[in-house]
Design an enzyme around this catalytic site. Structure first.
Site, PDB file in Angstrom:
ATOM      1  N   TYR A 145       0.824  -1.219   0.000  1.00 13.69           N
ATOM      2  CA  TYR A 145       0.000   0.000   0.000  1.00 13.69           C
ATOM      3  C   TYR A 145       0.851   1.260   0.000  1.00 13.69           C
ATOM      4  O   TYR A 145       0.422   2.307  -0.465  1.00 13.69           O
ATOM      5  CB  TYR A 145      -0.913   0.032   1.234  1.00 13.69           C
ATOM      6  N   LYS A 196       3.024 -15.143   1.933  1.00 14.61           N
ATOM      7  CA  LYS A 196       3.360 -15.988   0.788  1.00 14.61           C
ATOM      8  C   LYS A 196       4.872 -16.199   0.810  1.00 14.61           C
ATOM      9  O   LYS A 196       5.603 -15.720  -0.063  1.00 14.61           O
ATOM     10  CB  LYS A 196       2.891 -15.329  -0.517  1.00 14.61           C
ATOM     11  N   ASP A 229      -3.018 -17.924   0.466  1.00  8.56           N
ATOM     12  CA  ASP A 229      -4.046 -18.523  -0.407  1.00  8.56           C
ATOM     13  C   ASP A 229      -4.715 -19.699   0.298  1.00  8.56           C
ATOM     14  O   ASP A 229      -5.938 -19.889   0.216  1.00  8.56           O
ATOM     15  CB  ASP A 229      -3.462 -18.933  -1.769  1.00  8.56           C
ATOM     16  N   ASP A 253      -6.508  -6.968   3.850  1.00 11.92           N
ATOM     17  CA  ASP A 253      -7.636  -6.303   3.196  1.00 11.92           C
ATOM     18  C   ASP A 253      -8.574  -7.363   2.607  1.00 11.92           C
ATOM     19  O   ASP A 253      -9.790  -7.337   2.810  1.00 11.92           O
ATOM     20  CB  ASP A 253      -7.098  -5.382   2.092  1.00 11.92           C
ATOM     21  N   ASP A 257     -12.356  -8.988   4.236  1.00 13.98           N
ATOM     22  CA  ASP A 257     -13.625  -8.922   3.496  1.00 13.98           C
ATOM     23  C   ASP A 257     -14.234 -10.316   3.398  1.00 13.98           C
ATOM     24  O   ASP A 257     -15.442 -10.507   3.558  1.00 13.98           O
ATOM     25  CB  ASP A 257     -13.415  -8.382   2.077  1.00 13.98           C
TER      26      ASP A 257
END
Ligand code: IPM
Ligand code: MG
Length: 368
Positions: A145, A196, A229, A253, A257
């Site tokens: 970000y 990751k 993932d 983020d 959600d």
């Protein structure tokens, strides 16, 4: 009754449904002032598209200084298609990102709790989600970000190249991991750290630094590492395996959600963005619902104010140490749901649909 010192909340309603949902929090603050002899001061100002429309900037210096000075910020939501063509540095979202970055609100707490009254509102099977109580701790001031270099630039072959940079340092990782471990100790004592590390060096560093902090200071907390993932998949397969999830800005983020929808509606979930303790033991903090500005339903009394009201409950708890008042407010929300009152987003058969302000007022009458 003893009057406590005046403490100032800065309300930044923002855009879309922001003003409606923050309006209900204002009613609740006024109720606490009147009935609990608390003496909260309220200041209110523009942020996001609303500020851009009036001043040509998503947040003015004046509002930014108010944010520096208040006890806590309650933000509604910013953005919307109206500002799609605005230059990147002036987009409504920049107000939010500037507040996060400059106030150093590095730890973003996003609880995903499935209320028993709303088990059926989830798209997942009841047995998968009932009793769900996860806390996602998202790193909020680093990663892709904010990393440099960034931008869009022309390249030799006449094409353009978009660049963002994902970086993390030891201290950035360990300070947010510390928040996660501390929270876990008051919950089920389990942290899952997601990255990751199979693809990204910054992900591998994340994993190593979280492990190092654990071994040094939090040996008594159970720690698991999970690829992000896989975490997305496990959240759908068996979400109740998680207690606290700690992850970087971008994965946080997305995973938050996703986790929110396990609970039935984005309209229910609060968040707290917290900085480090200063020398008086105070923290800088901003509280906001995790939903967006939902311009399609703005101004119609359809928005669910519960996420923002629960964000205010988090403010009472984390910024003011008013646990009793926070408990009372959370209980009032439960009580209203028990009575079958629902805004449209969580409406189901046999329940009574109410407007944004009716929901706010019903919660206040439960507080009485
Ligand atoms: C969130 C939002 C923001 C983010 C946007 C509005 C900038 O999606 O708070 O999750 O990406 O962080
Ligand atoms: Mg988001």
């Amino acid at each position: 009754m003893i009057k406590v010192k005046k403490r100032k909340f800065l309300l930044l309603p923002g855009d879309g449904i922001g003003p409606e949902v923050v309006g209900e929090v204002k009613k609740i603050i006024q109720w606490f002032n009147k009935n609990k002899s608390l003496d909260f001061e309220i200041d209110e100002d523009l942020a996001g598209g609303a500020s851009y429309d009036k001043y040509g900037t998503p947040i003015t210096d004046e509002v930014f200084y108010k944010a520096l000075e208040c006890e806590a910020i309650i933000l509604g939501a910013v953005g919307g298609p109206k500002w799609d063509d605005v230059e990147f540095s002036k987009k409504p979202e920049r107000a939010l990102l500037k507040l996060r970055k400059e106030l150093k609100l590095f730890a973003n707490l996003r609880p995903a709790i499935c209320f028993k009254q709303l088990v059926d509102a989830s798209t997942l099977k009841p047995e998968i989600v009932s009793g769900l109580d996860i806390m996602i701790v998202r790193e909020l001031t680093g990663g892709i970000y904010f990393g440099e270099p960034r931008g869009i630039k022309p390249i030799d072959n006449g094409e353009r190249k978009g660049i963002n940079t994902h970086t993390y340092t030891t201290s950035e990782i360990q300070r947010v991991a510390r928040v996660a471990f501390d929270l876990a100790k008051k919950r089920k004592n389990k942290v899952t750290s997601c990255e990751k590390s199979n693809v990204m060096e910054a992900g591998l560093l994340w994993k190593e630094e979280v492990q190092e902090l654990h071994d040094k200071e939090f040996k008594d907390v159970e720690l698991n590492h999970m690829l992000a993932d896989n975490c997305a998949m496990q959240l759908l397969r068996n979400p109740k395996q998680f207690d606290v999830i700690v992850t970087d800005n971008l994965f946080g983020d997305m995973l938050s959600d996703q986790a929110s929808m396990l609970t039935g509606s984005l309209g229910l979930l609060p968040s707290a963005s917290l900085g480090a303790k200063n020398k008086d033991g105070k923290i800088r903090a901003m509280y906001e619902p995790i939903h967006g500005s939902a311009p399609d339903i703005a101004g119609q009394g359809l928005a669910n104010p519960i996420a923002t009201i629960l964000s205010f409950a988090m403010a009472l708890r984390y910024s003011l140490d008013l646990d009793k008042e926070a408990d009372a407010l959370e209980k009032a929300v439960q009580g209203v749901l028990d009575e079958g009152l629902r805004t449209k987003d969580i409406l189901s058969k046999g329940m009574k649909q109410v407007s944004t302000s009716e929901m706010g007022s019903a919660i206040i009458s439960k507080l009485q």
